[in-house]
Structures are given as structure tokens and as C-alpha cells.
Design a protein around this motif. Sequence first.
Motif, PDB file in Angstrom:
ATOM      1  N   ARG A 155       0.827  -1.212   0.000  1.00 32.61           N
ATOM      2  CA  ARG A 155       0.000   0.000   0.000  1.00 32.61           C
ATOM      3  C   ARG A 155       0.860   1.261   0.000  1.00 32.61           C
ATOM      4  O   ARG A 155       0.521   2.260  -0.631  1.00 32.61           O
ATOM      5  N   GLY A 213      -9.170  -1.921  -8.373  1.00 36.34           N
ATOM      6  CA  GLY A 213      -9.619  -1.018  -7.321  1.00 36.34           C
ATOM      7  C   GLY A 213      -8.475  -0.196  -6.776  1.00 36.34           C
ATOM      8  O   GLY A 213      -7.355  -0.232  -7.292  1.00 36.34           O
ATOM      9  N   LYS A 263      -5.714   0.018  -1.406  1.00 34.64           N
ATOM     10  CA  LYS A 263      -6.144  -0.594  -0.147  1.00 34.64           C
ATOM     11  C   LYS A 263      -7.034  -1.810  -0.390  1.00 34.64           C
ATOM     12  O   LYS A 263      -6.808  -2.876   0.173  1.00 34.64           O
ATOM     13  N   GLU A 264      -8.048  -1.667  -1.258  1.00 32.72           N
ATOM     14  CA  GLU A 264      -8.943  -2.803  -1.474  1.00 32.72           C
ATOM     15  C   GLU A 264      -8.253  -3.926  -2.245  1.00 32.72           C
ATOM     16  O   GLU A 264      -8.505  -5.107  -1.987  1.00 32.72           O
ATOM     17  N   GLU A 274      -6.214  -5.872   0.260  1.00 35.80           N
ATOM     18  CA  GLU A 274      -7.072  -6.774   1.040  1.00 35.80           C
ATOM     19  C   GLU A 274      -7.407  -8.024   0.244  1.00 35.80           C
ATOM     20  O   GLU A 274      -7.392  -9.136   0.778  1.00 35.80           O
ATOM     21  N   TRP A 275      -7.692  -7.865  -1.043  1.00 36.50           N
ATOM     22  CA  TRP A 275      -7.972  -9.017  -1.907  1.00 36.50           C
ATOM     23  C   TRP A 275      -6.730  -9.902  -2.028  1.00 36.50           C
ATOM     24  O   TRP A 275      -6.822 -11.123  -1.925  1.00 36.50           O
TER      25      TRP A 275
END
Length: 161
Positions: free
Chosen positions: A36, A55, A58-59, A62-63
Motif C-alpha cells: 500500500r 480497485g 487498499k482494497e 485486502e484481496w
Amino acid sequence: MTQRVELATVMDRLAVDGLITDYAVAVDDGDWEAYRGLFTSDGRADYRSAGGIEGDAKEVAEWLTQTMELFPMRQHLIVNRQVRFGPLEHDTGDTAQVRADYVNPMRFAGHDGGDTTPDFVCGGRYDFALVRTDSGWRLRSVVVDEKWRRAPQARQEPAAT
């Protein structure tokens, strides 16, 4: 070009190359906080061609956190880096585009016997867009263009007789 401009270009090239290497290491090591931190605040990544998502950083991190649990062994090789510098608000050298090929051998989780041979390998091309910030070069976008993959064949059970 003056020697000062040439030196600045070389220094930028080294910094950009280091950022791309940091990207590969963060993904391979599963260091999603570092991942990130490589992006601008509005940075985005697009892994759709490899079956992933698109995306903000951040997203996507997470993925990746969840997805990469399937592959405890992974090793990114990012090669054939083509770097082009460009202007941002008419200041030469404040943006960069990097096109680079990749090969990514990985090992699925849950294999017994201590074998570390990769059983999933993919390759393709990255398109990185970078921008110079007060904190140094950062990724504005990463787009993956997966061109091929080799995955294990599904085992077929013998027919019952």
C-alpha cells in the motif's frame, strides 16, 4: 544534455527501478502494508486479466491478502523494463511509464512431502504509471496483462468397473 540533467535522469531511473523491485518483493513476501505504501493516495491496481479485481491500492491489498494465502511460495520475476519519463504540469521528468514482462512461479498450499517445485506459473506484462511525489516516486496505477498460465491438470478418477 548537461551532465547535471543526465545524472538526474540516471538517479530517477534507479529510483523507478527500485520501486518496481519493491513492488515485486512486497507481493512475494505478502507485505501488504509495504504494498500500500508504494502507491499514491489515489493509486489503483487492475488484476482482472489474471482473474482478480480492479480497485484502489487498499482494497486490492485486502484481496491479495486473501488470495495469496493459496500460494505460500511465490517468486515474481519482473524483466525487460522499459522506462519512459514524461511531464506533469509541464515539468519534465515528473511522471514515468514502465512496461515490463513478468514470470511468476507459485506453489499451492497444502502439498505434502516438502516438494517446493512450482505447480502454478503465469506470465505476462505489467504497465506501471508512476509519479514523483514529495516522498519520492510512487505508483499511480498498476495494470496486469496476463498472457499465459500453466496450472495443474485436474485429476480424473478411474471409471468404476
